[in-house]
Structures are given as C-alpha cells and as structure tokens.
Design an enzyme around this catalytic site. Structure first.
Site, PDB file in Angstrom:
ATOM      1  N   GLU A  40      -1.388  -8.781  -3.942  1.00  0.00           N
ATOM      2  CA  GLU A  40      -2.586  -9.415  -4.487  1.00  0.00           C
ATOM      3  C   GLU A  40      -3.793  -8.566  -4.065  1.00  0.00           C
ATOM      4  O   GLU A  40      -3.934  -8.261  -2.887  1.00  0.00           O
ATOM      5  CB  GLU A  40      -2.737 -10.832  -3.931  1.00  0.00           C
ATOM      6  CG  GLU A  40      -1.620 -11.784  -4.318  1.00  0.00           C
ATOM      7  CD  GLU A  40      -1.782 -13.125  -3.639  1.00  0.00           C
ATOM      8  OE1 GLU A  40      -2.636 -13.922  -4.066  1.00  0.00           O
ATOM      9  OE2 GLU A  40      -1.061 -13.380  -2.662  1.00  0.00           O
ATOM     10  N   ARG A 270       9.717 -11.215   7.191  1.00  0.00           N
ATOM     11  CA  ARG A 270       8.450 -10.502   7.240  1.00  0.00           C
ATOM     12  C   ARG A 270       8.288  -9.884   8.626  1.00  0.00           C
ATOM     13  O   ARG A 270       8.901 -10.310   9.599  1.00  0.00           O
ATOM     14  CB  ARG A 270       7.283 -11.433   6.934  1.00  0.00           C
ATOM     15  CG  ARG A 270       7.060 -12.527   7.953  1.00  0.00           C
ATOM     16  CD  ARG A 270       5.890 -13.417   7.585  1.00  0.00           C
ATOM     17  NE  ARG A 270       4.662 -12.662   7.502  1.00  0.00           N
ATOM     18  CZ  ARG A 270       3.526 -13.141   7.002  1.00  0.00           C
ATOM     19  NH1 ARG A 270       3.496 -14.386   6.521  1.00  0.00           N
ATOM     20  NH2 ARG A 270       2.441 -12.423   6.987  1.00  0.00           N
ATOM     21  N   LYS A 280      -3.845 -12.041   6.433  1.00  0.00           N
ATOM     22  CA  LYS A 280      -4.909 -11.378   5.680  1.00  0.00           C
ATOM     23  C   LYS A 280      -6.227 -12.157   5.799  1.00  0.00           C
ATOM     24  O   LYS A 280      -7.314 -11.570   5.844  1.00  0.00           O
ATOM     25  CB  LYS A 280      -4.498 -11.235   4.211  1.00  0.00           C
ATOM     26  CG  LYS A 280      -5.324 -10.207   3.442  1.00  0.00           C
ATOM     27  CD  LYS A 280      -4.902 -10.141   1.973  1.00  0.00           C
ATOM     28  CE  LYS A 280      -3.555  -9.537   1.777  1.00  0.00           C
ATOM     29  NZ  LYS A 280      -3.241  -9.344   0.334  1.00  0.00           N
TER      30      LYS A 280
END
Length: 568
Positions: A40, A270, A280
């Site tokens: 994104e 992850r 983020k």
C-alpha cells in the site's frame, strides 16, 4: 587429497516451495508461475517488507516465473506519489525488477462492474448503518453478529442506491456496500464485510473521477485474480482473510470475470525485530513528531533508512535468507542483521583511518615540514581494492581514549613512557603531556624510531599496542554520526501499564561528533560508499556531506556478538 572446500549441502525446501513444486508437478498452472508484491503506498517500506520482497521475487525467479509490483491504492486519504516512488527505488535497490507494474486503481472499473454483478445475484447490499452501528451489529469473538435492517433490500433497490452512491447523491459515510455472507460466522471477516464506502478524496492517479472507493479486502484478492497470480504469498495476519478473498472469487459462478484456477494464498510469518518498531503507523508517528529526521533516518528500520545507514542490499538479502520462512510469528535478533552486514562489508569495504575524538601528538624528533608518504593496501586480504598513499608527519591526531596518564595493567595504548605502534607508520613513545589549567590533556609529546618507518621494529622488539591515526596537516575535518538502536527494550511495544510506547526511546540513539578527522583519501568519498574505519567499525558517506563538510554514518561496530553466540 585436495584442498578444495566441500560444497555446502543443499537446504531442504520450505513449505511454500513444497506447495509450488507440487503445483508444478500436477500441471495445475500449466507450468506458469506468477507472484506479486502488493504494498500500500501509504508509507516507506521496512525490513519486514524486504523479507516479503525477497520471498516473492526469489521464488518466482527460482521456478522460472515472474513477479508483478502492484500498488494497493484503495485509500486516497493516506496515499502519496512520494511513497510510490520510494517503493520502486527500494525494490530495485534490493536487486529485483518486476514483470509488470500495476495498481488497484487500474481495476476500479472492473471492481465496480463485479460489485454490480454481486448485487444482481443478491450477494451484496447497500447498508445505511453508520460506522458505530456497523461495529455494534457486527458483534465480537464472543457475541454473534446481527443482520443489518437493510440486508434484505431487493437487488433492484441495491443497484439503484449503489449507482447513486457513485453519482455523489449521498454524503460521505451515509451508505456503504456490503457483501452478504454470514453475520453468525466465527470468522469476523465473513460478517458482511464492507466492499465500498463513499469518500470524496482526490486520488493520486484517478483524480476526482471516483466518489466511492473499494475496500482493501475486496480489491486485494480480485486484483490477484485479474493478474492471474498463481501463488498469492501473504504474511500471517491475512490468514483469516483468505476465506473472504476466496468467497469473492467463488461468486463468479459462470466464470465471466475470473480465469481458473484462482490464485492460491499462502501465509508465512511476518518478520519482527528486537529493539525495533515495525508498525507503519508507529513509524509515521516517529516521522511526524520529529523524533527521527524523516523516513530515511539511519535509525529507522525502513529500507531507505538501512541504505542510508550503510547496509548493503546483499546483507539484507542474506538476512532474509537466514531468517527463513516460518509458519509462526517470530522475533529475529537485530544482532543477526548486524552480523550479515559485517559479513558482507568485511571483504568489500576499503580500509581507512579516522579519528573521532582527536588528541594532537607532536613527534619532537621529526622535522617540521617532513612528510612520509606511506604506501598502504586498501584491504589486507583483497588486493583488487588497490593501494593508497597516506601522509605521515610531525603532528598527528590519535584517539583521545587511546591515552591515559595513569594507565592500568595490561594497557597497550599510549601512556607516559609507553611505546605503541602507529599502524603502517612507526613505533612511537610518549615522552611528555601538555595539560590546560583545568588539568585536561591537550597535547602529547612523543618520539619516534625512524628505523621503524612502515610500522615494524628493525630489532624485532615486540610492541603490543597498535593505534590508528591521521596526519594533522593533511586530515580532513568531517562530521561523524554514531547511530545506536532507537529503542532500549527488546520489545518496545511491551510497555508498563500507563506508559506510552515512546517510554523506551533511546536518548543516545544518535551521537554527532562534529570535530572528527579522516585521512585525505576520503575527500573523494561518494554518498553511499562504505569503508571500514580501522578499529572503529564500518561507516558510510552520507548525502549530507555534499552540502560542505563530509559526513560519515556508522553502520555497525566491529564487535560481532551474534557470531560469538553462534560459535558457542
């Protein structure tokens, strides 16, 4: 008998490779492999994304396939072309290139048509509940959801309302389009998730053409199918989203919209890193609050921050390989990342001398103006890196911490009467100390043995201490920035009750040394060029150095605690 090093044994396949090989053997995709990296564009990529990049591009390359770069740009409020450009740069810097560059916004017309198709089949409806009401009706893990009072609108009414949403008849937040699945599902993602919301926001690619935007969970799997992705490799938090992605594709009952077989989603753990925040949202807060000096601050775990700190693409790829692919979330030791960059730079970084906290030494038995140009290798083991000339003069700088007036036992550095070796130069003995009124040592007086020019004693006497140094007359004034971990706790998000996550910010994460000196050969150092400063660590020339005074960032110290732990 030979001296050849035996080839390392091939590593076993990880679970993703096993799936891909099984699919290849079955002919499921007719020998075609296509993965994708779908960030994104709402922030800079970090080390966790680097692992995902290495997995997606690496697996496609291993099996002769291709990888698409796709920007999931479904939320114009948080997205920016700056992030798009930075993501492109980061992927290329890591050593990868993509087969096709795509955007979820490329598929807005397709997504809209498919939404109308689902409405026509009675699988989607327009809902008038507001955000808080939707949350209330949805229930939670312990409480089943309730159907929206607007769930049973007819396809004709829903289609009319959806088209009017697109036309801008209703204000933001007034209505949404939801999938009609199961409000009793134990999987919260299946409780009639949102597909579209009204959002009057300028999009960085489509401008003001759309007043409604698809939700990420609707666009993501559909985009994979449009691009005919074979293996959709995601991190573990998307495991519970997989049934929803599959559901959206399975509603195309007549195959009008999507080719078969559909993409197969595979989840891997992850990457989390000790002493590091990987959210983020948190990283954005660090930037906006001025705690760091931008996304590329060398203390940040962003790829651009690592690059500016002096990490190499090869070291990041090696780290991703060593961490491996797991099915459960893990926390990697930041020491392993540091080990990887040391391992890479050890053989490739030219050596140079720098003095971070200079203390002047006057060699009293050397004539003023006398200069000896020493021929020094740029690397002790890599002749391909060549040689350089280093000036040796009457006045030199040594490291302030390399001198003590009252030295302890086994002190192999400078002290009154002590003899040391100046690396590649000579043997030097301290004969006097100059102090100011406060008792601070300001200068050392020494003598040298001219017969030891080059660094070795002609009579074979042993001198244990070897110091780095620079010529006072030729040294280049520079700024050196010593970076440390940004947080003091292994898990910065594990904060005491009532405390903020900023509680663990390290006040000593950056130390600026404005009066450092480096040897004159570094005047030609280009931004991004790495060096090992003798005895000090690995450093990289910073872009700020182009504004006047050269600037060098410490990438990592020479001490490798990870390698020692591994050896044990």
């Amino acid at each position: 008998m030979t001296n050849e090093t035996p080839a390392p044994e091939p590593r076993s396949l990880n679970f993703i490779e096993e799936i891909m090989e099984a699919d290849g053997s079955s002919g499921k995709h007719q020998g075609r492999i296509c993965t994708r990296f779908p960030p994104e564009p709402n922030g800079y990529l970090h080390i966790g994304h680097a692992k995902s990049i290495c997995i997606n591009f690496g697996l496609a390359a291993k099996y002769g396939g291709r990888t698409n770069l796709r920007f999931d740009d479904t939320n114009p409020v948080k997205e920016d072309i700056e992030y798009v450009d930075s993501i492109r740069d980061d992927v290329r810097w890591l050593g990868f290139d993509w087969a096709g560059e795509h955007y979820a916004s490329d598929y807005f017309p397709f997504l809209y048509d498919y939404a109308e198709y689902l409405i026509g089949r009675g699988m989607a409806y327009v809902c008038d509940l507001n955000e808080e009401e939707i949350k209330e009706y949805r229930g939670n893990f312990f409480k089943a959801g309730r159907n929206s009072p607007y769930r049973d609108r007819s396809p004709e009414e829903n289609l009319d309302l959806f088209r009017r949403m697109r036309a801008g008849e209703f204000p933001d937040g007034a209505r949404t389009l939801r999938a009609k699945i199961d409000m009793q599902s134990p999987n919260m993602n299946m409780r009639d998730p949102l597909m579209y919301r009204i959002k009057r926001a300028h999009h960085h690619r489509t401008g003001d053409a759309w007043l409604i935007y698809p939700m990420y969970d609707f666009a993501h799997g559909v985009s994979d199918a449009i691009e005919r992705i074979t293996h959709s490799i995601c991190t573990l938090e998307f495991e519970d989203h997989r049934p929803l992605y599959d559901w959206f594709l399975q509603q195309d009952v007549d195959g009008k919209f999507f080719s078969r077989p559909h993409p197969r989603q595979i989840e891997f753990a992850r990457l989390n890193l000790t002493y590091t925040v990987m959210s983020k949202r948190r990283l954005l807060e660090l930037v906006k609050e001025g705690i760091v000096k931008g996304w590329d601050d060398p203390r940040m775990p962003t790829i651009s921050g690592l690059r500016r700190r002096g990490y190499t693409a090869a070291s990041v790829r090696a780290f991703a390989e060593k961490v491996g692919v797991a099915k459960r979330d893990m926390v990697a030791d930041v020491g392993l990342l540091e080990h990887c960059v040391r391992e890479d730079l050890a053989g490739s970084a030219p050596r140079a001398m720098a003095v971070l906290r200079p203390l002047k030494v006057v060699i009293e038995n050397m004539a003023e103006g006398e200069v000896h140009w020493l021929d020094v290798p740029n690397h002790p083991e890599n002749e391909a890196l060549g040689r350089r000339k280093v000036p040796f003069t009457r006045e030199v700088y040594v490291e302030r911490e390399d001198f003590q007036i009252e030295a302890p036992k086994k002190w192999f550095r400078l002290a009154p009467g002590a003899e040391v070796r100046l690396k590649n130069a000579c043997l030097l003995r301290c004969t006097g100390v100059v102090q100011d009124a406060a008792g601070e040592v300001t200068e050392l007086r020494c003598t040298w043995d001219p017969a030891s020019l080059g660094g070795d004693a002609p009579d074979g006497r042993k001198v244990k201490g070897t110091l780095h140094w620079v010529s006072a007359a030729h040294a280049l004034a520079c700024e050196v920035r010593l970076y440390d971990r940004l947080f003091t706790a292994k898990d910065p998000m594990d904060v005491p009750e009532g405390e903020d996550w900023r509680h663990f910010l390290n006040p000593e994460s950056m130390e600026v040394l404005p009066a450092a000196r480096v040897e004159p050969s570094l005047a030609a150092a280009r931004p991004g060029e790495a060096f090992q400063f003798e005895r000090l660590g690995y450093f990289v020339a910073d872009p700020d150095g182009g504004k006047g005074t050269p600037v060098f960032n410490r990438t990592v110290s020479l001490k490798d605690s990870w390698a020692k732990a591994e050896a044990k």
